[in-house]
Design a protein around this motif. Sequence first.
Motif, PDB file in Angstrom:
ATOM      1  N   ASP A 157       0.821  -1.205   0.000  1.00 42.96           N
ATOM      2  CA  ASP A 157       0.000   0.000   0.000  1.00 42.96           C
ATOM      3  C   ASP A 157       0.855   1.255   0.000  1.00 42.96           C
ATOM      4  OD1 ASP A 157      -2.179  -1.698   0.054  1.00 42.96           O
ATOM      5  OD2 ASP A 157      -2.701  -1.275   2.154  1.00 42.96           O
ATOM      6  N   GLN A 158       1.933   1.258   0.789  1.00 41.41           N
ATOM      7  CA  GLN A 158       2.825   2.417   0.829  1.00 41.41           C
ATOM      8  C   GLN A 158       3.450   2.663  -0.540  1.00 41.41           C
ATOM      9  OE1 GLN A 158       5.660   1.941   4.014  1.00 41.41           O
ATOM     10  NE2 GLN A 158       4.045   1.566   5.501  1.00 41.41           N
ATOM     11  N   ASP A 173      -8.575   2.369   4.641  1.00 40.86           N
ATOM     12  CA  ASP A 173      -7.724   2.246   5.832  1.00 40.86           C
ATOM     13  C   ASP A 173      -6.267   2.062   5.439  1.00 40.86           C
ATOM     14  OD1 ASP A 173      -9.876   2.530   7.538  1.00 40.86           O
ATOM     15  OD2 ASP A 173     -10.145   0.370   7.824  1.00 40.86           O
ATOM     16  N   GLY A 174      -6.019   1.267   4.408  1.00 41.16           N
ATOM     17  CA  GLY A 174      -4.653   1.052   3.948  1.00 41.16           C
ATOM     18  C   GLY A 174      -4.018   2.325   3.424  1.00 41.16           C
ATOM     19  N   ILE A 175      -4.805   3.141   2.743  1.00 40.71           N
ATOM     20  CA  ILE A 175      -4.291   4.407   2.212  1.00 40.71           C
ATOM     21  C   ILE A 175      -3.994   5.367   3.355  1.00 40.71           C
ATOM     22  CG2 ILE A 175      -4.874   6.443   0.836  1.00 40.71           C
ATOM     23  CD1 ILE A 175      -6.508   4.454  -0.962  1.00 40.71           C
ATOM     24  N   VAL A 224      -0.239   6.795   4.069  1.00 43.22           N
ATOM     25  CA  VAL A 224       0.094   8.228   4.134  1.00 43.22           C
ATOM     26  C   VAL A 224       0.724   8.551   5.482  1.00 43.22           C
ATOM     27  CG1 VAL A 224      -0.878  10.564   4.192  1.00 43.22           C
ATOM     28  CG2 VAL A 224      -1.587   8.956   2.404  1.00 43.22           C
ATOM     29  N   ARG A 225       0.135   8.042   6.554  1.00 43.48           N
ATOM     30  CA  ARG A 225       0.680   8.295   7.896  1.00 43.48           C
ATOM     31  C   ARG A 225       2.104   7.763   8.028  1.00 43.48           C
ATOM     32  NH1 ARG A 225      -1.764   4.456  11.719  1.00 43.48           N
ATOM     33  NH2 ARG A 225      -0.059   3.223  10.873  1.00 43.48           N
ATOM     34  N   ASP A 226       2.328   6.527   7.571  1.00 43.10           N
ATOM     35  CA  ASP A 226       3.643   5.907   7.706  1.00 43.10           C
ATOM     36  C   ASP A 226       4.680   6.565   6.796  1.00 43.10           C
ATOM     37  OD1 ASP A 226       2.462   4.235   9.557  1.00 43.10           O
ATOM     38  OD2 ASP A 226       2.387   2.487   8.222  1.00 43.10           O
ATOM     39  N   LEU A 227       4.271   6.938   5.583  1.00 44.26           N
ATOM     40  CA  LEU A 227       5.205   7.611   4.675  1.00 44.26           C
ATOM     41  C   LEU A 227       5.562   9.006   5.184  1.00 44.26           C
ATOM     42  CD1 LEU A 227       3.629   6.478   1.303  1.00 44.26           C
ATOM     43  CD2 LEU A 227       5.899   5.828   2.155  1.00 44.26           C
ATOM     44  N   ALA A 228       4.611   9.673   5.826  1.00 48.43           N
ATOM     45  CA  ALA A 228       4.908  10.975   6.434  1.00 48.43           C
ATOM     46  C   ALA A 228       5.868  10.795   7.614  1.00 48.43           C
ATOM     47  CB  ALA A 228       3.622  11.653   6.885  1.00 48.43           C
ATOM     48  N   LEU A 271       6.417  11.802   2.630  1.00 50.95           N
ATOM     49  CA  LEU A 271       5.248  12.619   2.312  1.00 50.95           C
ATOM     50  C   LEU A 271       5.065  13.671   3.395  1.00 50.95           C
ATOM     51  CD1 LEU A 271       2.467  10.059   1.237  1.00 50.95           C
ATOM     52  CD2 LEU A 271       3.917  11.459  -0.244  1.00 50.95           C
ATOM     53  N   HIS A 272       4.461  14.792   2.993  1.00 49.85           N
ATOM     54  CA  HIS A 272       4.003  15.824   3.932  1.00 49.85           C
ATOM     55  C   HIS A 272       2.489  15.853   3.844  1.00 49.85           C
ATOM     56  CE1 HIS A 272       7.782  17.818   4.820  1.00 49.85           C
ATOM     57  NE2 HIS A 272       8.007  18.088   3.559  1.00 49.85           N
ATOM     58  N   GLN A 273       1.865  16.197   4.949  1.00 54.60           N
ATOM     59  CA  GLN A 273       0.452  16.515   4.914  1.00 54.60           C
ATOM     60  C   GLN A 273       0.331  17.970   5.313  1.00 54.60           C
ATOM     61  OE1 GLN A 273      -1.423  12.848   6.954  1.00 54.60           O
ATOM     62  NE2 GLN A 273      -3.000  13.777   5.645  1.00 54.60           N
ATOM     63  N   GLU A 274       0.000  18.813   4.348  1.00 52.48           N
ATOM     64  CA  GLU A 274      -0.221  20.229   4.608  1.00 52.48           C
ATOM     65  C   GLU A 274      -1.721  20.451   4.597  1.00 52.48           C
ATOM     66  OE1 GLU A 274       2.014  22.626   1.898  1.00 52.48           O
ATOM     67  OE2 GLU A 274       3.913  21.740   2.515  1.00 52.48           O
ATOM     68  N   GLY A 275      -2.304  20.571   5.781  1.00 46.98           N
ATOM     69  CA  GLY A 275      -3.757  20.567   5.881  1.00 46.98           C
ATOM     70  C   GLY A 275      -4.237  19.186   5.481  1.00 46.98           C
ATOM     71  N   ARG A 276      -5.091  19.117   4.510  1.00 46.85           N
ATOM     72  CA  ARG A 276      -5.556  17.820   3.997  1.00 46.85           C
ATOM     73  C   ARG A 276      -4.769  17.388   2.765  1.00 46.85           C
ATOM     74  NH1 ARG A 276      -8.210  14.339   6.656  1.00 46.85           N
ATOM     75  NH2 ARG A 276      -9.447  13.702   4.887  1.00 46.85           N
ATOM     76  N   ARG A 277      -3.899  18.257   2.248  1.00 45.84           N
ATOM     77  CA  ARG A 277      -3.131  17.951   1.035  1.00 45.84           C
ATOM     78  C   ARG A 277      -2.004  16.971   1.344  1.00 45.84           C
ATOM     79  NH1 ARG A 277      -5.117  19.310  -3.524  1.00 45.84           N
ATOM     80  NH2 ARG A 277      -6.492  21.068  -3.372  1.00 45.84           N
ATOM     81  N   VAL A 278      -1.800  16.043   0.418  1.00 45.43           N
ATOM     82  CA  VAL A 278      -0.729  15.052   0.528  1.00 45.43           C
ATOM     83  C   VAL A 278       0.312  15.426  -0.524  1.00 45.43           C
ATOM     84  CG1 VAL A 278      -0.158  12.612   0.324  1.00 45.43           C
ATOM     85  CG2 VAL A 278      -2.372  13.294   1.282  1.00 45.43           C
TER      86      VAL A 278
END
Length: 96
Positions: free
Chosen positions: A23-24, A59-61, A65-69, A74-81
């Motif tokens: 998934d990552q 859930d996998g996505i 995203v959490r693990d890659l950040a 990855l960055h999460q800026e607000g809701r943007r990935v």
Amino acid sequence: MHDKPIGAGNDRAPTTAAEDTRDQAAVLRHVLDLHPATLTLDELMREMVGVSPSGCGEDGIRRAVRDLAAVGLLHQEGRRVIPTRSALVFHDLNEA
């Protein structure tokens, strides 16, 4: 407990760790392929759920995203990935 087989007794059943890795990779590939365009997490899920060859679920996505950040890809800026500069440089080097 992260590596428990999903299909008990099935030697080919993927482990949860293998699914997370798959998934990552799918999420990172998708985000990098779209760059410089960006998506919100909700848009990313809509694009990937059911369409991705990896079979990512919502859930996998979210986990990907959490693990890659967490590892700086990855960055999460607000809701943007958004892919990090490190991820973009690696992607460019890998494509060369």
